[in-house]
Scaffold this motif. Structure first.
Motif, mmCIF file in Angstrom:
data_model
loop_
_atom_site.group_PDB
_atom_site.id
_atom_site.type_symbol
_atom_site.label_atom_id
_atom_site.label_comp_id
_atom_site.label_asym_id
_atom_site.label_seq_id
_atom_site.Cartn_x
_atom_site.Cartn_y
_atom_site.Cartn_z
ATOM 1 N N ILE A 221 -40.364 -43.464 71.283
ATOM 2 C CA ILE A 221 -39.289 -43.073 72.189
ATOM 3 C C ILE A 221 -39.645 -41.748 72.848
ATOM 4 N N GLN A 222 -39.308 -41.624 74.122
ATOM 5 C CA GLN A 222 -39.505 -40.385 74.865
ATOM 6 C C GLN A 222 -38.185 -39.997 75.520
ATOM 7 N N ALA A 223 -37.742 -38.738 75.295
ATOM 8 C CA ALA A 223 -36.533 -38.213 75.924
ATOM 9 C C ALA A 223 -36.909 -37.252 77.042
ATOM 10 N N THR A 224 -36.254 -37.401 78.198
ATOM 11 C CA THR A 224 -36.495 -36.521 79.341
ATOM 12 C C THR A 224 -35.167 -36.043 79.903
ATOM 13 N N PRO A 225 -34.914 -34.712 79.906
ATOM 14 C CA PRO A 225 -35.737 -33.642 79.327
ATOM 15 C C PRO A 225 -35.642 -33.655 77.805
ATOM 16 N N GLN A 226 -36.568 -32.953 77.185
ATOM 17 C CA GLN A 226 -36.605 -32.880 75.729
ATOM 18 C C GLN A 226 -36.039 -31.536 75.309
ATOM 19 N N ALA A 227 -35.045 -31.526 74.404
ATOM 20 C CA ALA A 227 -34.411 -30.278 73.991
ATOM 21 C C ALA A 227 -33.765 -30.466 72.630
ATOM 22 N N ALA A 228 -33.539 -29.335 71.943
ATOM 23 C CA ALA A 228 -32.866 -29.375 70.644
ATOM 24 C C ALA A 228 -31.389 -29.704 70.816
ATOM 25 N N LEU A 238 -33.768 -41.835 78.168
ATOM 26 C CA LEU A 238 -34.534 -42.298 77.017
ATOM 27 C C LEU A 238 -35.365 -43.498 77.447
ATOM 28 N N SER A 239 -36.646 -43.469 77.172
ATOM 29 C CA SER A 239 -37.527 -44.598 77.446
ATOM 30 C C SER A 239 -38.248 -44.974 76.164
ATOM 31 N N GLN A 240 -38.666 -46.226 76.075
ATOM 32 C CA GLN A 240 -39.320 -46.702 74.852
ATOM 33 C C GLN A 240 -40.535 -47.529 75.192
ATOM 34 N N THR A 241 -41.460 -47.586 74.243
ATOM 35 C CA THR A 241 -42.655 -48.421 74.374
ATOM 36 C C THR A 241 -42.850 -49.173 73.066
ATOM 37 N N PRO A 242 -42.822 -50.515 73.095
ATOM 38 C CA PRO A 242 -43.013 -51.260 71.842
ATOM 39 C C PRO A 242 -44.458 -51.209 71.379
ATOM 40 N N ASN A 243 -44.654 -51.203 70.082
ATOM 41 C CA ASN A 243 -45.989 -51.315 69.522
ATOM 42 C C ASN A 243 -46.410 -52.785 69.484
ATOM 43 N N ASP A 244 -47.694 -53.016 69.281
ATOM 44 C CA ASP A 244 -48.214 -54.384 69.266
ATOM 45 C C ASP A 244 -47.468 -55.239 68.249
ATOM 46 N N GLY A 245 -47.118 -56.442 68.683
ATOM 47 C CA GLY A 245 -46.450 -57.383 67.787
ATOM 48 C C GLY A 245 -44.944 -57.282 67.786
ATOM 49 N N PHE A 246 -44.369 -56.352 68.577
ATOM 50 C CA PHE A 246 -42.919 -56.179 68.606
ATOM 51 C C PHE A 246 -42.383 -56.373 70.021
ATOM 52 N N ILE A 247 -41.129 -56.799 70.111
ATOM 53 C CA ILE A 247 -40.425 -56.972 71.378
ATOM 54 C C ILE A 247 -39.143 -56.152 71.332
ATOM 55 N N PHE A 248 -38.912 -55.376 72.367
ATOM 56 C CA PHE A 248 -37.713 -54.539 72.449
ATOM 57 C C PHE A 248 -36.502 -55.412 72.771
#
Length: 767
Positions: A221-228, A238-248
């Motif tokens: 997961i990547q948050a833009t902007p990133q902050a505490a 929020l954007s996401q990227t699945p790893n191999d073998g998985f479907i979002f």
């Protein structure tokens, strides 16, 4: 000395850290001056104001005590009879917060009675910083006194999924369908609001964002902007990227409530937020886990099972060809209903028909109602419907008869290859801030047959204006397509887009028709790149009826062809248009069946709603950008979600049948001459025919399902598909040529030598 003072003020700052809070109006005093109580008592330090606001259509309240359980409540009599909710018949219980404080709601409950009548209803609405969330409509509580008095009616609603409030929140009741005589009305008591408080009085609100992956390791997961932490109102993606073998599969809240199935999610942070990116293994996503049904009883049982076992996972119901008849339907209170309407309550349900012309879900109401008579109502997020006809068989007399075929109170509903058939109010979108999408579907009806609230995008749909007065023969009466009830004045606000019809086709079997009229609030509708049949082109205009024939049917006296929309708002039963504000109806590039532009260069109209407004209704080319799908739904791509998977080839060698596709499939449907044979996993690329029950002869076809479960066009054994599917929407697309005609009263589309019906289904494979 100054620094010491600052330290002292900080030490005694009024701070809440997700502290539990309960606010209660007992409502036993018979006055709108009654103050609420707070638990714990120090909750009051965070409250700027508590008030009860009564609409002009309600009299001063009085104290009433019930006969059965001796409960005292405050009753609000009506000053005039109204048949629907309005500002005039509303009583609101509102809390205004001090600056720097936020309230996250959890639950609201109350008790109610009805007084001096067997009639009367109320609606309940949760109010939060100007937005509204409907809790209940048409409720009829027990009577508080008289021979048929009952115990107090109790209501409770989980509102934990609604937004936090930083300004004002509370509950609003609309009291209607009561006669004026004898101070009839409804009473309320023990109004309890529960939630948590957060923040420091006078300080900026800041929130934390927690984003997790489920199951662990399935993606990043990547948050833009990133902050505490983020200041309230900050736009976060929020954007996401699945790893191999998985479907979002989608973003959900910490409680499992679906937010969106889009890969990325952009929102304005308002409260401490936890979001989960959910994944499944590719193998599990492509399993044949459909609940296959063939009778009404099996369909209802499947819906009941899924409603009672909610899940963040998508679940699938497959309807074999057949009629799913809900029978005759009366108002439930009459006690004469053999069946009753079903409601989709659980998120992520797909209902997939075998074919649109073969699967019909129907009902035959004995009374007219826009909100009670549809066979299916949606009250969930992420419902997907494909290849189903929804039909309301109400006996329409030609003058009135609200009868919805589909009642949609959902969010992120998608309809693909649907047919919705009725007369008045065929499709009812009943969700203030919902985002709803229909593609390659047919809607048919007479009056306001697409009506309601929310932001609804109709892409490449066929709109059929049915004969308004069937008893009088063909081409009688006037028809209105749309009656939007848009709740936000600002077009760019959520709930402010209204109805957008993109590249739709209109046909007409009535005497006259128009694009629509406003219902309530700030109604908006835009018709972009519309194609008109020959009948529709010559019958477009407003019926200025000034009389009726002896049998009571309207007769057209004069048609004003400049009025391509109705400039008056829909009148409520009390003959008042005050609730229909300035209307925004637009048209761009309307064409005939040959692609010739038939919309005028200019059509300035005056809309005579509460706020009279004169403007140009014909858009210029540089004005249509805001009506494009990606601008209407910036965080949702429904057209991608319903894209069909194509079986590109089917090969048979002996008893072995194999196939290839243009994308990953959820599952495969095997049919013989259009009859259901079996469904197999999407991970398969072939099947042993000897394991199936087949007829001695007949064409075997294979259809692939998209990840929502909807099956695409069939491909026969021994053929290769070019991948040309769906309703065409351009006159020329490379090597693909498009021609639209009306054959035997139906829209037919020829694309690159192939024949499609109005809802995008291929009728012939011939070249």
């Amino acid at each position: 000395m100054l620094s010491a003072l600052v330290l002292t003020l900080t030490a005694f700052a009024q701070t809440a850290n997700n502290d539990l809070a309960t606010i209660k109006w007992a409502m036993t005093s018979g006055t709108i001056m009654e103050a609420p109580s707070y638990t714990p008592a120090d909750v009051s330090q965070f409250i700027e104001k508590a008030e009860i606001i009564k609409g002009s259509g309600l009299k001063d309240p009085v104290v009433m005590t019930s006969d059965v359980d001796n409960i005292t409540q405050t009753m609000f009599p009506v000053t005039s009879k109204s048949s629907s909710a309005s500002d005039a018949n509303a009583v609101q219980f509102l809390i205004t917060l001090k600056k720097g404080i936020a309230f996250t709601p959890k639950k609201v409950s109350f008790k109610a009675f009805r007084w001096k009548t067997d009639k009367g209803n109320f609606n309940a609405t949760w109010v939060c910083d100007g937005s509204k969330n409907t809790l209940a409509t048409g409720e009829r509580p027990n009577r508080g006194a008289g021979s048929n008095a009952g115990t107090v009616s109790e209501y409770s609603y989980d509102i934990s999924g609604t937004s936090a409030s930083e300004q004002q929140f509370g509950i609003s009741f609309n009291i209607y369908n009561f006669d004026v005589a004898a101070d009839k009305g409804a009473s309320f008591g023990d109004i309890i609001i529960e939630g948590t408080l957060y923040g420091t009085v006078g300080q900026p609100l800041t929130y934390t964002l927690t984003a997790t992956v489920s199951p662990e390791g399935a993606g990043t997961i990547q948050a833009t902007p990133q902050a505490a932490s983020y200041e309230s109102g900050t736009t976060v993606t929020l954007s996401q990227t699945p790893n191999d073998g998985f479907i979002f599969t989608g973003w959900t809240t910490s409680t499992g409530k679906l937010v969106t199935t889009s890969n990325s999610y952009t929102f304005n942070i308002k409260g401490n937020t936890t979001l989960v990116a959910n994944y499944v293994t590719e193998v599990s996503m492509r399993q044949n886990d459909y609940k296959v049904v063939s009778t009404t009883e099996e369909l209802r049982a499947a819906i009941k099972e899924l409603n009672e076992t909610p899940s963040a996972m998508r679940r699938f119901i497959f309807l074999k060809n057949g009629t799913y008849d809900y029978g005759e339907y009366n108002n439930p209170e009459s006690g004469a209903t053999p069946y009753g309407r079903d409601t989709l309550k659980a998120d992520n349900i797909s209902m997939i028909g075998q074919s649109t012309e073969g699967v019909t879900i129907c009902i035959t109401p004995k009374m007219a109602s826009v909100s009670r008579t549809a066979p299916i109502m949606i009250r969930s997020t992420g419902t997907y419907l494909q290849n189903i006809t929804f039909q309301n068989n109400y006996s329409y007399g030609g003058n009135e008869g609200q009868a919805a075929a589909l009642h949609d109170r959902g969010h992120h509903t998608i309809g693909k290859f649907l047919r919705l058939a009725s007369n008045q109010d065929t499709y009812y979108s009943h969700t203030d801030y919902g985002q709803l999408y229909f593609e390659d579907s047919q809607f048919e009806g007479t009056v306001d047959y697409i009506c309601g609230r929310g932001d609804v995008f109709f892409n490449r749909c066929h709109l059929l204006c049915v004969n308004r007065q069937p008893k009088q023969g063909d081409y009688k009466g006037d028809t209105h397509i749309a009656a939007p009830y848009t709740v936000a004045e600002d077009f760019n606000a959520v709930g402010g887009h209204g109805y957008i019809f993109n590249e739709c086709t209109v046909d007409c079997k009535a005497k006259t028709w128009d694009f629509g009229r406003g219902w309530r609030a700030w109604p908006k509708a835009a018709f972009i790149n519309t194609t008109l049949s020959e009948d529709a082109a010559k019958r477009l205009g407003n019926d200025q009826t000034s009389g009726k024939e002896a049998d009571g049917y309207a007769v057209v006296r004069d048609i004003d062809y400049s009025l391509r929309v109705t400039t008056k708002g829909v009148k409520s039963s009390d003959d008042s248009e005050s609730v229909c504000r300035a209307m925004d109806f637009f048209e761009y590039n309307t064409m005939d069946m040959n692609g010739n532009v038939v919309s005028p260069e200019s059509n300035v109209l005056t809309f005579t709603a509460a706020n009279s407004k004169t403007y140009e209704t014909i858009l210029k080319s540089d004005e249509i950008e805001r009506f494009k799908l990606r601008n209407v739904f910036p965080d949702w791509a429904p057209d991608e979600e319903c894209r069909q998977v194509v079986v590109t080839s089917v090969t048979r060698t002996g008893n072995s049948l194999s196939w290839t596709t243009d994308a990953k499939a959820k599952a495969f449907l095997i049919e013989q001459d259009g009859d259901f044979v079996t469904i197999v996993d999407g991970t398969e690329n072939g099947i042993d025919l000897s394991s199936l029950t087949l007829q001695p002869s007949g064409k075997i076809t294979v259809r692939a399902a998209n990840m929502k479960g909807g099956f695409g066009s069939p491909t026969e054994e021994g053929t290769m598909d070019t991948g040309i599917t769906g309703i065409p929407h351009t006159k020329d697309n490379g090597k693909v040529t498009v021609r639209k005609v009306i054959e035997n009263g139906q829209l037919i589309i020829y694309k690159d030598g192939r024949k499609f019906n109005a809802i995008g289904q291929q009728l012939s494979n011939s070249k």
